[in-house]
Design a protein around this motif. Structure first.
Motif, PDB file in Angstrom:
ATOM      1  N   TYR A 116      13.230 -26.153 -69.240  1.00  0.00           N
ATOM      2  CA  TYR A 116      13.761 -26.853 -68.073  1.00  0.00           C
ATOM      3  C   TYR A 116      14.914 -26.056 -67.474  1.00  0.00           C
ATOM      4  O   TYR A 116      15.488 -25.178 -68.109  1.00  0.00           O
ATOM      5  CB  TYR A 116      14.281 -28.250 -68.464  1.00  0.00           C
ATOM      6  CG  TYR A 116      15.682 -28.202 -69.042  1.00  0.00           C
ATOM      7  CD1 TYR A 116      16.805 -28.464 -68.231  1.00  0.00           C
ATOM      8  CD2 TYR A 116      15.915 -27.833 -70.369  1.00  0.00           C
ATOM      9  CE1 TYR A 116      18.101 -28.364 -68.737  1.00  0.00           C
ATOM     10  CE2 TYR A 116      17.199 -27.740 -70.873  1.00  0.00           C
ATOM     11  CZ  TYR A 116      18.291 -27.999 -70.061  1.00  0.00           C
ATOM     12  OH  TYR A 116      19.568 -27.884 -70.559  1.00  0.00           O
ATOM     13  N   ASN A 123       9.363 -25.239 -55.718  1.00  0.00           N
ATOM     14  CA  ASN A 123       8.262 -25.921 -56.411  1.00  0.00           C
ATOM     15  C   ASN A 123       7.024 -25.040 -56.503  1.00  0.00           C
ATOM     16  O   ASN A 123       6.346 -24.997 -57.531  1.00  0.00           O
ATOM     17  CB  ASN A 123       7.913 -27.231 -55.702  1.00  0.00           C
ATOM     18  CG  ASN A 123       8.996 -28.287 -55.910  1.00  0.00           C
ATOM     19  OD1 ASN A 123       9.820 -28.162 -56.809  1.00  0.00           O
ATOM     20  ND2 ASN A 123       8.993 -29.313 -55.072  1.00  0.00           N
ATOM     21  N   GLU A 124       6.736 -24.325 -55.404  1.00  0.00           N
ATOM     22  CA  GLU A 124       5.516 -23.512 -55.390  1.00  0.00           C
ATOM     23  C   GLU A 124       5.625 -22.327 -56.359  1.00  0.00           C
ATOM     24  O   GLU A 124       4.691 -22.037 -57.112  1.00  0.00           O
ATOM     25  CB  GLU A 124       5.240 -23.021 -53.959  1.00  0.00           C
ATOM     26  CG  GLU A 124       3.799 -22.543 -53.793  1.00  0.00           C
ATOM     27  CD  GLU A 124       3.422 -22.281 -52.342  1.00  0.00           C
ATOM     28  OE1 GLU A 124       2.479 -21.502 -52.140  1.00  0.00           O
ATOM     29  OE2 GLU A 124       4.068 -22.842 -51.419  1.00  0.00           O
ATOM     30  N   ASN A 159       7.516 -22.161 -58.982  1.00  0.00           N
ATOM     31  CA  ASN A 159       7.503 -22.692 -60.342  1.00  0.00           C
ATOM     32  C   ASN A 159       6.094 -23.080 -60.778  1.00  0.00           C
ATOM     33  O   ASN A 159       5.662 -22.768 -61.894  1.00  0.00           O
ATOM     34  CB  ASN A 159       8.431 -23.909 -60.428  1.00  0.00           C
ATOM     35  CG  ASN A 159       8.479 -24.464 -61.833  1.00  0.00           C
ATOM     36  OD1 ASN A 159       8.783 -23.743 -62.775  1.00  0.00           O
ATOM     37  ND2 ASN A 159       8.162 -25.740 -61.980  1.00  0.00           N
ATOM     38  N   GLN A 160       5.356 -23.748 -59.873  1.00  0.00           N
ATOM     39  CA  GLN A 160       4.010 -24.205 -60.193  1.00  0.00           C
ATOM     40  C   GLN A 160       3.097 -23.024 -60.484  1.00  0.00           C
ATOM     41  O   GLN A 160       2.299 -23.036 -61.414  1.00  0.00           O
ATOM     42  CB  GLN A 160       3.464 -25.023 -59.012  1.00  0.00           C
ATOM     43  CG  GLN A 160       2.722 -26.294 -59.339  1.00  0.00           C
ATOM     44  CD  GLN A 160       3.030 -26.897 -60.696  1.00  0.00           C
ATOM     45  OE1 GLN A 160       4.155 -27.278 -60.994  1.00  0.00           O
ATOM     46  NE2 GLN A 160       2.031 -26.970 -61.555  1.00  0.00           N
ATOM     47  N   LYS A 161       3.233 -21.990 -59.667  1.00  0.00           N
ATOM     48  CA  LYS A 161       2.319 -20.846 -59.765  1.00  0.00           C
ATOM     49  C   LYS A 161       2.581 -20.005 -61.015  1.00  0.00           C
ATOM     50  O   LYS A 161       1.649 -19.526 -61.657  1.00  0.00           O
ATOM     51  CB  LYS A 161       2.453 -19.979 -58.509  1.00  0.00           C
ATOM     52  CG  LYS A 161       1.485 -18.803 -58.473  1.00  0.00           C
ATOM     53  CD  LYS A 161       1.486 -18.106 -57.130  1.00  0.00           C
ATOM     54  CE  LYS A 161       0.541 -16.902 -57.144  1.00  0.00           C
ATOM     55  NZ  LYS A 161       0.576 -16.169 -55.872  1.00  0.00           N
ATOM     56  N   TYR A 162       3.867 -19.827 -61.358  1.00  0.00           N
ATOM     57  CA  TYR A 162       4.181 -18.843 -62.406  1.00  0.00           C
ATOM     58  C   TYR A 162       4.773 -19.419 -63.693  1.00  0.00           C
ATOM     59  O   TYR A 162       4.651 -18.815 -64.755  1.00  0.00           O
ATOM     60  CB  TYR A 162       5.180 -17.808 -61.872  1.00  0.00           C
ATOM     61  CG  TYR A 162       4.637 -16.943 -60.764  1.00  0.00           C
ATOM     62  CD1 TYR A 162       3.806 -15.852 -61.048  1.00  0.00           C
ATOM     63  CD2 TYR A 162       4.964 -17.189 -59.436  1.00  0.00           C
ATOM     64  CE1 TYR A 162       3.317 -15.045 -60.032  1.00  0.00           C
ATOM     65  CE2 TYR A 162       4.482 -16.384 -58.411  1.00  0.00           C
ATOM     66  CZ  TYR A 162       3.654 -15.316 -58.715  1.00  0.00           C
ATOM     67  OH  TYR A 162       3.172 -14.517 -57.710  1.00  0.00           O
ATOM     68  N   LYS A 192       5.767 -23.305 -64.477  1.00  0.00           N
ATOM     69  CA  LYS A 192       5.560 -24.688 -64.915  1.00  0.00           C
ATOM     70  C   LYS A 192       6.721 -25.197 -65.781  1.00  0.00           C
ATOM     71  O   LYS A 192       6.519 -25.824 -66.822  1.00  0.00           O
ATOM     72  CB  LYS A 192       4.212 -24.838 -65.626  1.00  0.00           C
ATOM     73  CG  LYS A 192       3.054 -24.528 -64.684  1.00  0.00           C
ATOM     74  CD  LYS A 192       1.701 -24.801 -65.302  1.00  0.00           C
ATOM     75  CE  LYS A 192       0.581 -24.720 -64.276  1.00  0.00           C
ATOM     76  NZ  LYS A 192       0.594 -23.499 -63.439  1.00  0.00           N
ATOM     77  N   GLU A 201      10.219 -27.583 -66.154  1.00  0.00           N
ATOM     78  CA  GLU A 201      10.698 -28.861 -65.627  1.00  0.00           C
ATOM     79  C   GLU A 201      11.912 -28.563 -64.756  1.00  0.00           C
ATOM     80  O   GLU A 201      12.939 -28.103 -65.245  1.00  0.00           O
ATOM     81  CB  GLU A 201      11.078 -29.806 -66.774  1.00  0.00           C
ATOM     82  CG  GLU A 201       9.866 -30.252 -67.585  1.00  0.00           C
ATOM     83  CD  GLU A 201      10.225 -31.137 -68.771  1.00  0.00           C
ATOM     84  OE1 GLU A 201      11.417 -31.514 -68.919  1.00  0.00           O
ATOM     85  OE2 GLU A 201       9.314 -31.439 -69.560  1.00  0.00           O
TER      86      GLU A 201
END
Length: 492
Positions: free
Chosen positions: A376, A394-395, A397-400, A402, A404
Motif C-alpha cells: 500500500y 489509478n491507471e 497502478n492498475q496496469k503495473y 495493483k 492499495e
C-alpha cells in the motif's frame, strides 16, 4: 487520458532497486550526517552527497551553474538573561525560563505586579474583572482551578498558555509571568536559541516568562516560599515589588540550501515535472542523533533513484518530453522553509510546472494500516487541483502494480492535517497540482530510533517505481495537467 505513449517505462524502472535504495539511505541516514539539521555541517554533507550523485548521473545543475539554491535562515539567540525581585537575583532554569519568541530584547523594570489568579477569560470566568493591567506585568497560575479542564498546549483555549497570553494582551498587559508548579527546576536545559525562519523575527507584543513558586512568592511580598495551593487563594490585585527582567537577543543569520538537478526534456522542455523530498531532519538533540531514515531519508534517496531511471530511459531513446526537476529541499522540519523559499523564488516558472510529486516517508509501514500492509501507499492531494491526476495514478497502478492506494488523508478535515505538513503544500498554494506519497507515521517518527534497519526496502522499491511510472506518464503527455479544480483549502 489513455496511456498510448511510445515506450514502456517499466524497463527503466527496473533500475530502481531495494539494494540501491539501501545503499544510498545507509549513507544519507548514517551517523556522519549527524541527523541533517538545517544549516548544520551534517546538512551540508548530505547536500554534497546528493550533488555527487546527480553529477554521476550526468544531470545538469538546476540553478544556473550550481546544484544549490542557497537561502538564509534567521535564528534568534538569547545571549544575556537575568531576573531579579527586590534585588534578589534568581537562577535560569532553576527559577525561570523564557520562550525565545515570547520576549523582546532589552532590560525591563516594573515597580509592581498584578496578580490575576489563573488569568482565565471565558463565558463563565473573568479573572480580570475590576483589575487594571494596562502597561503592567501580570502574574498568573498555569492550568485551571478545575483539574478536569484539559490543557492541550497546542490548542488556543482559555486555559492554554497561548489563550491566557492573548487574554492578557487584550487587557493591555505589558508582560505575563506564568507560575509553573511542576516546571522547575528544569530537568532538560531550556533552549536559548529560537526557531528558524526566512525573515528576521518581529518584536513580540508582550514579554512572557515561566517562573517558579519561589519567584512568585517574592513578587507577592512573601518572605518565604509559598506554593500554588496557597497562592491561588490570595487576593487578586496589585502587589508592590521591584521586578527586573533582562533579555538580550541577537539574530544569527545561517545558510541552508535546496539541492536541484535537471534532466532537459525534448519537444516540451519549457514545461516541468518536479520530483521533491526534504533531506533535512532534526539533527542532534541532547547528544542523540535523530537519523531520519524514513523521515525523509527515504524520500530523498527515492528522488535519486527516480533520477537514475529517467537518465536510463533517455539513454534508450525514451527520454521525457518535459524537463524533469529533481529537488531535495531543506528546512522542512523548521516549517517547510526550503520549499517556501523556492515557491517565492522559483527558478522555473510555476505556471509551466505541470506537477510536483512529493515523497516524504515511504520506507515504513503504518502499524494502524487496515489493508495489505505489504502492498500500500497513502496518496494525498491527487484530487485537489487537477481532475487529471487521480485517473493517471489509478491507471498506472492498475496496469503495473495493483497496490492499495489509500486516500483516507485527502479529507480537508483530517485532524492529522498531512496535506499541510510537507513540501508539496507550497507548490499547491501557488496552484501547481501535487501528489504527496506517504507511508503514515509509526512509533519511531521524530525519534532517534528512525533508523535504516527498520526500513522495508522491498515495499519501498514498489512505491518508488509507482512514483516513477506516474512521473513518466505526466512527462510524456501531449498537454500539461488541467488546473480545473479551485484551491478551496484554508491556509496552512
Amino acid at each position: 487520458m489513455g496511456m498510448a505513449q511510445k515506450g514502456d517505462p517499466s524497463v527503466a524502472a527496473g533500475t530502481i532497486t531495494a539494494a540501491d535504495l539501501k545503499k544510498h539511505l545507509t549513507i544519507i541516514a548514517g551517523p556522519e550526517m549527524e541527523g541533517r539539521n538545517a544549516a548544520s555541517e551534517g546538512e551540508r554533507k548530505a547536500a554534497a552527497y546528493l550533488e555527487s550523485q546527480y553529477k554521476r548521473l550526468g544531470l545538469k545543475p538546476g540553478n544556473g551553474n550550481s546544484y544549490l539554491q542557497n537561502f538564509p535562515l534567521f535564528q534568534d539567540e538569547l545571549v544575556e538573561k537575568k531576573l531579579s525581585v527586590n534585588g534578589r537575583v534568581f537562577e535560569w532554569d532553576k527559577d525561570y525560563s523564557i520562550a525565545m519568541q515570547m520576549v523582546g530584547s532589552g532590560e525591563f523594570t516594573y515597580s509592581d505586579v498584578v496578580f490575576a489568579g489563573y488569568g482565565i477569560v471565558d463565558s463563565i470566568t473573568n479573572d480580570y474583572a475590576n483589575l487594571n493591567v494596562s502597561g503592567k506585568m501580570v502574574l498568573i497560575l498555569e492550568g485551571s482551578p478545575n483539574s478536569s479542564t484539559p490543557a492541550n498546549p497546542r490548542a488556543v483555549t482559555p486555559y492554554s498558555t497561548l489563550g491566557k497570553v492573548n487574554a492578557a494582551v487584550t487587557k493591555g498587559a505589558a508582560g505575563v509571568l506564568i507560575v509553573s508548579k511542576s516546571g522547575f527546576p528544569r530537568r532538560t536545559p531550556t533552549n536559548t536559541k529560537g526557531g528558524m525562519s526566512l525573515t528576521k523575527s518581529n518584536t513580540p507584543r508582550v514579554n512572557v516568562a515561566s517562573v517558579s513558586e519561589e519567584v512568585a512568592s517574592a513578587l507577592l511580598g512573601r518572605t518565604t516560599k509559598v506554593g500554588v495551593e496557597e497562592i491561588k487563594n490570595l487576593n487578586k490585585g496589585t502587589y508592590k515589588s521591584e521586578f527586573k527582567l533582562t533579555a538580550i537577543k541577537k539574530t544569527n543569520e545561517l545558510q541552508s540550501a535546496n539541492v536541484i538537478a535537471v534532466l532537459p526534456g525534448t519537444d516540451k522542455a519549457d514545461e516541468y515535472v518536479f520530483i521533491t523530498s526534504h533531506y533535512d531532519h532534526e539533527g542532534i538533540i541532547n547528544g542523540e542523533i535523530y537519523y531520519g531514515a524514513d523521515d525523509d531519508g527515504s524520500g530523498t534517496v527515492s528522488v535519486v533513484e527516480i533520477a537514475e531511471a529517467f537518465v536510463n530511459a533517455k539513454k534508450k531513446g525514451e527520454g521525457p518530453r518535459r524537463t524533469i526537476v529533481f529537488m531535495n529541499v531543506s528546512g522542512e522540519e523548521k516549517g517547510l522553509l526550503g520549499s517556501r523559499y523556492y515557491s517565492e523564488h522559483p527558478i522555473y516558472p510555476l505556471d509551466k510546472t505541470t506537477v510536483d510529486l512529493n515523497i516524504d516517508m515511504v520506507g515504513r509501514i503504518d502499524p494502524t494500516y487496515k489493508g495489505d500492509s505489504m502492498n500500500y501507499v497513502y496518496v494525498i492531494g491527487d484530487d485537489k487541483l487537477s481532475s487529471d491526476l487521480t485517473p493517471i495514478t489509478n491507471e498506472v497502478n492498475q496496469k503495473y502494480f495493483k497496490m492499495e492506494l489509500d486516500r483516507r488523508f485527502n479529507d480537508p478535515n483530517d485532524t492529522n492535517r498531512f496535506y499541510y505538513r510537507s513540501d508539496h503544500y507550497n507548490f499547491a498554494a501557488k496552484g501547481v497540482p501535487i501528489i504527496f506519497y506517504f507511508n503514515g507515521t509509526h512509533r519511531d517518527y521524530h525519534r532517534p530510533t528512525d533508523t535504516v534497519d527498520k526500513i522495508n526496502f522491498d515495499l519501498m522499491e514498489k512505491r518508488v517505481r509507482l512514483i516513477y511510472h506516474t512521473a513518466w506518464v505526466i512527462a510524456q503527455k501531449d498537454t500539461m495537467l488541467k488546473r480545473d479544480i479551485p484551491l478551496n483549502m484554508p491556509p496552512r
